[in-house]
Scaffold this active site. Structure first.
Site, PDB file in Angstrom:
ATOM      1  N   ASP A 180       1.035  -1.173   0.200  1.00  0.00           N
ATOM      2  CA  ASP A 180       0.293   0.007  -0.034  1.00  0.00           C
ATOM      3  C   ASP A 180       0.804   1.361  -0.058  1.00  0.00           C
ATOM      4  OD1 ASP A 180      -1.688   2.026   0.469  1.00  0.00           O
ATOM      5  OD2 ASP A 180      -2.715   1.266   2.063  1.00  0.00           O
ATOM      6  N   HIS A 181       1.064   1.881  -0.949  1.00  0.00           N
ATOM      7  CA  HIS A 181       1.939   3.001  -1.170  1.00  0.00           C
ATOM      8  C   HIS A 181       1.831   4.079  -0.197  1.00  0.00           C
ATOM      9  CE1 HIS A 181      -1.193   4.696  -3.706  1.00  0.00           C
ATOM     10  NE2 HIS A 181      -0.778   5.799  -3.502  1.00  0.00           N
ATOM     11  N   HIS A 243      -6.293   2.850   2.418  1.00  0.00           N
ATOM     12  CA  HIS A 243      -5.383   4.025   2.843  1.00  0.00           C
ATOM     13  C   HIS A 243      -5.790   4.608   4.181  1.00  0.00           C
ATOM     14  CE1 HIS A 243      -3.617   3.240  -0.766  1.00  0.00           C
ATOM     15  NE2 HIS A 243      -4.351   3.893  -1.665  1.00  0.00           N
TER      16      HIS A 243
END
Length: 499
Positions: A180-181, A243
């Site tokens: 998950d960037h 996120h």
């Protein structure tokens, strides 16, 4: 010099957008910064037919757009790039892939360490690992093997569990890296240092002193050319489930016993498992779902979501989510967390705002400004603390002032991008910033009632493109005598916002 093991980085979906825009430029910058070992290889894999040279020429276009490019280093980097065309759905083609990896390992004197990166549609997340295992490319008898899976990790709780079961048939949990960037962003990680390394914050980081917390993930753009994909996803799956809940976990977690992957991820899971389950009353009163409609912004007509390419004209997909939630533990009992995310909002910004309670002293609290800590994740990364000081002149009227810090002020520090940081961790085998299976399931378990609620008749509120979402999202906070902060793209504390 880097101490990372030599390895072959195999990227499935090598002709796709993620590889070209993010992965290859990130690997190139790591190479230029001498963070990669001298001996490594990058093998692109997809259905398209390319020679090694044609593949190299295709990928360096995005890198060459950087005016500071070093042609000599770029040419040397390209010598590490290779390509293999296969049908990723045909198990027989994986014999070709295995032979090519073996040949590269021998030619480059690598140690049979292999990183498999699935930059592919989610439909292949179960297929590729199965076929890799069929030819023994998952075995670690002669070197480590790591599998990288991009989000989404399923589309609901059932599919997430099914994906895990599929992956576990061929790879072990310690081999799987769910990326998950957002967790690779410097400011997200710095929240932990800000809290736990500073005694001026950690004693206040609880329900005794914090009134409420808000998390905003705003995007100015619409769905662009991704209407077909986005309509099957929506803001809930695209942003909130992964996120924003991960950011909440970083804000609310307890201090880890040690700084390592297991201890850090244990604390993240504990927070996610303490999220108060959403009741029917929460779904009806603490949840706001919206969809952007047409409006004029800066003289330009922005289309409604239902007018976007690939979107049905009767779509009920949400492009905005506002949610009030609670964390059921001692530290956060009674503290509301407000989350909002949406497309076609006034600006692109992701930030966390910690609102502290007012001082109980009646003389000084009457007109005192609110104390708040703003943690900006993107853009204009930084931290700002707002507090009150006496206005010059007679009396003791308080005026709000701010102390702020911008990462851009660190002139001698080169910040890694999220993908650069995460790729580096992947090659080191450091799983700290990667989602673990139980954390993913806890997130899906929390949002599943919302997904079930959306299958029935539910209110979907329109909001004009370029505004901060439906008016109902304002009421979500106003009834608690709270209000959203309206951020602009700069880390400032002002009522100004871009319209």
């Amino acid at each position: 010099m880097s101490v990372i093991d030599t390895s072959c980085i195999v990227i499935f979906g090598a002709s796709g957008d993620l590889t070209q825009r993010m992965l290859i430029p990130a690997l190139y910058h790591l190479y230029v910064d001498q963070k990669l070992p001298k001996s490594f290889a990058i093998l692109g894999v997809s259905r398209s037919i390319y020679s090694d040279q044609a593949f190299r020429s295709k990928l360096i276009k995005n890198i060459k757009s950087d005016k500071k490019i070093n042609e000599e280093l770029l040419n040397k980097f390209c010598e590490h790039l290779f390509y293999q065309a296969i049908n990723t759905s045909d198990v027989n083609d994986y014999t070709l892939l295995k032979k090519r990896i073996s040949r590269i390992n021998a030619d480059r004197e690598l140690k049979n360490n292999t990183l498999f990166y699935l930059a592919t549609p989610p439909s292949l997340y179960s297929v590729i690992p199965e076929h890799l295992a069929a030819v023994g490319l998952n075995e670690e008898t002669d070197g480590w093997k790591r599998l990288v899976v991009e989000k989404p990790f399923g589309s609901d709780l059932k599919s997430a569990v099914s994906l895990d079961e599929s992956l576990y048939r061929h790879f072990q949990e310690q081999q799987i890296y769910r990326i998950d960037h957002y967790l690779g962003k410097e400011t997200v990680q710095n929240m932990l240092v800000l809290r736990f390394a500073n005694s001026i914050f950690e004693p206040l980081w609880n329900g005794r002193y914090i009134d409420y917390v808000e998390v905003t993930g705003a995007e100015a753009l619409g769905v662009e050319q991704r209407g077909g994909y986005y309509d099957g996803s929506g803001a809930m799956r695209d942003m909130l489930q992964n996120h924003l809940l991960q950011v909440i976990a970083m804000v609310a977690m307890e201090p880890p016993a040690v700084i390592n992957a297991k201890s850090m991820r244990d604390e993240v899971v504990k927070v996610l498992q303490c999220l108060k389950p959403l009741s029917q009353d929460d779904l009806e009163n603490n949840l706001v779902l919206g969809q952007y409609i047409q409006s004029q912004v800066r003289g330009k007509c922005l289309p409604a979501y239902r007018e976007e390419e690939g979107v049905p004209n009767n779509s009920r997909t949400e492009t905005y989510v506002g949610l009030k939630l609670f964390i059921n533990n001692w530290r956060w009992d009674g503290v509301p967390f407000y989350l909002r995310t949406g497309k076609r909002l006034p600006t692109r910004v992701t930030e966390v705002v910690i609102h502290f309670k007012k001082t109980p002293h009646p003389v000084f609290s009457a007109d005192a400004p609110e104390n708040k800590l703003i943690i900006r994740i993107q853009p204009d990364e930084g931290i700002m603390l707002g507090f009150g000081l006496k206005e010059p002149g007679a009396g003791f009227d308080a005026k709000e002032v701010a102390m702020d810090f911008h990462y851009s002020d660190l002139k001698e520090t080169e910040l890694l991008t999220a993908y650069e940081r995460l790729l580096l961790d992947l090659l080191k085998g450091d799983a700290t910033l990667f989602a673990r299976s139980d954390a993913v399931r806890a997130c899906w378990d929390f949002v599943q009632p919302i997904l079930d609620y959306q299958k029935k008749s539910f209110p979907l509120h329109g909001y004009a493109s370029g505004t901060w979402g439906p008016i109902e999202a304002e009421k979500l906070l106003n009834r608690d005598n709270h209000e959203w902060r309206f951020p602009c793209k700069n880390l400032t504390d002002t009522d100004y916002c871009e319209l």
